[in-house]
Design a protein around this motif. Sequence first.
Motif, PDB file in Angstrom:
ATOM      1  N   UNK A  13       0.849  -1.188   0.000  1.00 55.54           N
ATOM      2  CA  UNK A  13       0.000   0.000   0.000  1.00 55.54           C
ATOM      3  C   UNK A  13       0.892   1.248   0.000  1.00 55.54           C
ATOM      4  N   UNK A  14       0.709   2.143  -0.946  1.00 52.70           N
ATOM      5  CA  UNK A  14       1.560   3.348  -0.987  1.00 52.70           C
ATOM      6  C   UNK A  14       1.420   4.218   0.254  1.00 52.70           C
ATOM      7  N   UNK A  15       0.325   4.046   0.990  1.00 53.66           N
ATOM      8  CA  UNK A  15       0.154   4.843   2.210  1.00 53.66           C
ATOM      9  C   UNK A  15       1.180   4.467   3.279  1.00 53.66           C
ATOM     10  N   UNK A  16       1.702   3.233   3.224  1.00 55.30           N
ATOM     11  CA  UNK A  16       2.685   2.809   4.223  1.00 55.30           C
ATOM     12  C   UNK A  16       3.937   3.683   4.133  1.00 55.30           C
ATOM     13  N   UNK A  17       4.397   3.912   2.917  1.00 52.64           N
ATOM     14  CA  UNK A  17       5.562   4.775   2.733  1.00 52.64           C
ATOM     15  C   UNK A  17       5.282   6.216   3.145  1.00 52.64           C
ATOM     16  N   UNK A  18       4.073   6.693   2.869  1.00 52.60           N
ATOM     17  CA  UNK A  18       3.717   8.060   3.239  1.00 52.60           C
ATOM     18  C   UNK A  18       3.669   8.225   4.760  1.00 52.60           C
ATOM     19  N   UNK A  19       3.103   7.208   5.440  1.00 53.34           N
ATOM     20  CA  UNK A  19       3.055   7.261   6.902  1.00 53.34           C
ATOM     21  C   UNK A  19       4.452   7.156   7.490  1.00 53.34           C
ATOM     22  N   UNK A  20       5.284   6.282   6.922  1.00 60.29           N
ATOM     23  CA  UNK A  20       6.656   6.117   7.421  1.00 60.29           C
ATOM     24  C   UNK A  20       7.439   7.424   7.329  1.00 60.29           C
ATOM     25  N   UNK A  21       7.158   8.226   6.301  1.00 59.79           N
ATOM     26  CA  UNK A  21       7.845   9.512   6.169  1.00 59.79           C
ATOM     27  C   UNK A  21       7.431  10.490   7.268  1.00 59.79           C
ATOM     28  N   UNK A  22       6.213  10.340   7.782  1.00 63.27           N
ATOM     29  CA  UNK A  22       5.752  11.228   8.848  1.00 63.27           C
ATOM     30  C   UNK A  22       6.317  10.833  10.215  1.00 63.27           C
ATOM     31  N   UNK A  23       6.638   9.558  10.382  1.00 64.79           N
ATOM     32  CA  UNK A  23       7.164   9.087  11.658  1.00 64.79           C
ATOM     33  C   UNK A  23       8.600   9.577  11.845  1.00 64.79           C
ATOM     34  N   UNK A  24       9.065   9.683  13.094  1.00 64.00           N
ATOM     35  CA  UNK A  24      10.385  10.295  13.346  1.00 64.00           C
ATOM     36  C   UNK A  24      11.572   9.482  12.856  1.00 64.00           C
ATOM     37  N   UNK A  25      11.399   8.192  12.594  1.00 67.48           N
ATOM     38  CA  UNK A  25      12.505   7.391  12.078  1.00 67.48           C
ATOM     39  C   UNK A  25      13.519   6.975  13.121  1.00 67.48           C
ATOM     40  N   UNK A  26      13.136   7.025  14.401  1.00 69.78           N
ATOM     41  CA  UNK A  26      14.066   6.643  15.466  1.00 69.78           C
ATOM     42  C   UNK A  26      14.266   5.134  15.536  1.00 69.78           C
ATOM     43  N   UNK A  27      13.262   4.373  15.073  1.00 71.26           N
ATOM     44  CA  UNK A  27      13.323   2.904  15.108  1.00 71.26           C
ATOM     45  C   UNK A  27      13.677   2.386  16.498  1.00 71.26           C
ATOM     46  N   UNK A  28      13.073   3.000  17.518  1.00 72.88           N
ATOM     47  CA  UNK A  28      13.391   2.649  18.901  1.00 72.88           C
ATOM     48  C   UNK A  28      12.604   1.447  19.405  1.00 72.88           C
ATOM     49  N   UNK A  29      11.504   1.134  18.762  1.00 74.16           N
ATOM     50  CA  UNK A  29      10.681   0.014  19.189  1.00 74.16           C
ATOM     51  C   UNK A  29       9.740   0.347  20.331  1.00 74.16           C
ATOM     52  N   UNK A  30       9.680   1.616  20.733  1.00 69.23           N
ATOM     53  CA  UNK A  30       8.808   2.007  21.838  1.00 69.23           C
ATOM     54  C   UNK A  30       7.334   1.825  21.538  1.00 69.23           C
TER      55      UNK A  30
END
Length: 307
Positions: free
Chosen positions: A34-51
């Motif tokens: 789903x192309x929305x997954x990439x769009x949402x991932x761009x909005x997330x901070x990208x810390x990949x902390x697992x919190x």
Amino acid sequence: MNSILIAVIVLGAIGLIAALVLYAASKKFAVYEDPRIGQVAELLPGANCGGCGFPGCGGMADALVKGADAGSLDGLSCPVGGAEVMGRVADLLGMAIANGEPKVAVVRCNGTCELRPKIAEYAGLRTCAAMHACGAGETACGFGCLGCGDCVAACQFGAIRINEATGLPEVDDEKCTACGACAKACPRSIIELRKKGPKSRRVFVSCVNKDKGAVSMKACKVSCIGCGKCEKECPFGAITVTANCSYIDPEKCRLCRKCVGVCPTKAIRDVNFPSPAPAPKPKEPAAPKAEPATTVTPKAEGKEAKA
């Protein structure tokens, strides 16, 4: 010449057949994203902390899109991005999202160097995990903070540090994102994520010692002894005593602080509350008023003269 031409034709035919097979396989086994997954991932901070509970921001983005398709984003939250990021994600997905109450990491140990003296010297690998694996550590308390800083190394945001004077970790409320990395890194589970509270005010039991009272007090002067006075005092049923240690439920606690006053070992901490106003000095008794002097007139002697 004919042999070379035949070889070229054969190789060309093999290449064409292989291309057709690969094309057919790509169509048959294609994975739609789903192309929305990439769009949402761009909005997330990208810390990949697992919190958030998912393997990185990509996993969180996938869960958010699936949640939107299911009609609800309840239970999905990015602790690093907070309400601002989740609001943008909800707008992108055309969903409404409830504002979760912010949380912060708290250290449930108050056994400073002075209150929890050392009884041994550890000479191994200087990490909490290694020291915990070797036994109780350098103090008699087998439940308290080891002070090696595994939580500091795990935090990506510089929100936690070891106080050299006390030997205990301290959390910066402003920097903490409640990602939970420090809590996962602590081998003794003394770091907990709790509600940040109004005006960053919190009340919690700063001890996880499960030994009986007499044993825990020998190890640490501010240990919880499981006496149950706080449990009896709480009017909201927010405190329970389990395995000789009290716990305050942040969902039920109303920050009345009655438990703080009755704790005999001061194991319950109240954070960011204003200091109590000093008791008014007793008024000095007023000096007694001096009574006015009375003049006594002596009676005239003898009989009064007749007119």
